[in-house]
Scaffold this active site. Sequence first.
Site, short mmCIF file in Angstrom:
data_model
loop_
_atom_site.label_atom_id
_atom_site.label_comp_id
_atom_site.label_asym_id
_atom_site.label_seq_id
_atom_site.Cartn_x
_atom_site.Cartn_y
_atom_site.Cartn_z
CE LYS A 264 -6.03 1.91 -0.62
NZ LYS A 264 -6.48 2.00 0.71
CE LYS B 238 -3.55 2.50 2.47
NZ LYS B 238 -4.57 2.48 3.52
NE ARG C 75 -5.71 9.69 2.86
CZ ARG C 75 -4.41 9.88 2.65
NH1 ARG C 75 -3.94 11.11 2.47
NH2 ARG C 75 -3.59 8.85 2.61
CE1 TYR D 87 -14.84 3.03 -2.89
CE2 TYR D 87 -12.99 3.43 -4.37
CZ TYR D 87 -13.50 3.29 -3.10
OH TYR D 87 -12.65 3.39 -2.02
CB SER E 89 -11.30 7.21 -3.83
OG SER E 89 -10.06 7.67 -3.30
CE LYS F 76 -3.60 8.34 6.39
NZ LYS F 76 -4.77 7.43 6.33
C1 PBG Z 1 -7.20 3.74 5.30
C2 PBG Z 1 -7.62 3.43 3.90
C3 PBG Z 1 -7.47 4.31 2.83
C4 PBG Z 1 -8.04 3.69 1.73
C5 PBG Z 1 -8.51 2.43 2.13
N1 PBG Z 1 -8.23 2.28 3.49
C6 PBG Z 1 -6.93 5.69 2.79
C7 PBG Z 1 -5.62 6.00 3.36
O1 PBG Z 1 -4.75 5.13 3.53
O2 PBG Z 1 -5.43 7.18 3.69
C8 PBG Z 1 -8.12 4.33 0.37
C9 PBG Z 1 -9.11 3.76 -0.59
C10 PBG Z 1 -9.39 4.64 -1.77
O3 PBG Z 1 -8.75 5.69 -1.99
O4 PBG Z 1 -10.31 4.27 -2.53
N2 PBG Z 1 -6.73 2.77 6.09
#
Ligand code: PBG
Length: 405
Positions: free
Chosen positions: A325, A272, A282, A390, A351, A294
């Site tokens: 991801k 990730k 978010r 989605y 997203s 992060k």
């Molecule tokens: C947080 C989490 C995130 C997503 C899934 N779980 C956001 C992040 O790490 O800030 C993002 C999913 C998306 O953008 O569709 N644990």
Amino acid sequence: MIEISAAVLALTAAYANAFAPVPSQVTRSSVLSLAAGNTNPVDRTMKGIDDNLGYDAFDPTAGENPAVVRNNHGGVWVQQRARPRRNRKSAGVRAMVRENIVTPANFIYPLFIHDEDYCQDITSMPGCQRHSLPSMLNEVGEALELGVKAFVLFPKVDDALKTNLACEAYNPEGIVHRAIRMIKEKYPEAVVCTDVALDPYSDQGHDGVVENGVILNDVTVNQLCKQAVSQARAGADIVAPSDMQDGRVKAIRDALDSEGFTNVSILSYTAKYASAYYGPFRDALDSHPGFGDKKTYQQDPANGREALIEAALDAAEGADMLMVKPGMPYLDIIRRLKDYSDLPIAAYHVSGEYAMLKAAVEKGWLNEKDVVLETLTCFRRAGADIILTYYAKQAAKWIKEDGLY
Ligand code: PBG
């Protein structure tokens, strides 16, 4: 004289016509024949076609080393035995040799939920909503009808419930826990996945517990174990740690097993990345980091080999499936993990990727159905067994409508 000028006039008119825009009074039948690609037969000898150009065009069939020769019938012939176009010549042949297909069973459908009695549109994710629990249940039912079998839940939590230790994450009466029970009660066949991470519950907007600006690894893992066990108790089939703390897969596996949940799977967010593509998510959860970013726990987008270190650890720690991801900009990582591990590989079409497609579609710049089905198929080709998207319900509808599988 008269004859010549008539011929010249006719030629000029023909020439002008060839370049003229299509007149508005074109007949329906001429449009139809254009659409069907109907033209006059083409003379395969191609002899004499350049005679009236008024300049010397190159002839590929002439000279000592012609690029193009002639077949037994005098037709131009590229002496090419292997012609990959043969395997693309009709829909039937293309379907026969197709290497990858995407089916609704490959999808995990992410659903946003909140503790309100209404649904709220998410501006940066057109077509997605924060669902009330009854609306979520309805959405699950509709998606199941279309062949989507798996869901992952993301809660928007009230600010008043957020703390640094994020204890609401393991409240058995929390929104996710109630949602799991609702789904499993009405649709026991649904595969319910949960996100294991503290960010929706953190007043710091981080995936872990914070001390002096630092995200504490082991303290966070301790909380994640409680979260995962509480979700398993509520009926989750798969827990998906997305927090990127070290050692969390092993700790969660041991926590689940010691509580008797040896059958609950772990879908690990293995690779990730610290990505700007999560922005709209978010917005959806109101979970933007309270400070900083992060990057001390999520991976550097510049790194590929690092994903293999994470994959080795997750596999050794007991992960059942490995996730990459975001998706589209990271197809190389999906392929590397697929080649590296025999565990199923998941890709998260996140997203920001969804928002980009929606924005271009809204402007009329992309054909939504074509571009979405292509994108999802490309995830499969890159090596993804599972796709979190989605678009899951909509894509399942298109796949069904078109009889694509
Ligand atoms: C947080 C989490 C995130 C997503 C899934 N779980 C956001 C992040 O790490 O800030 C993002 C999913 C998306 O953008 O569709 N644990």
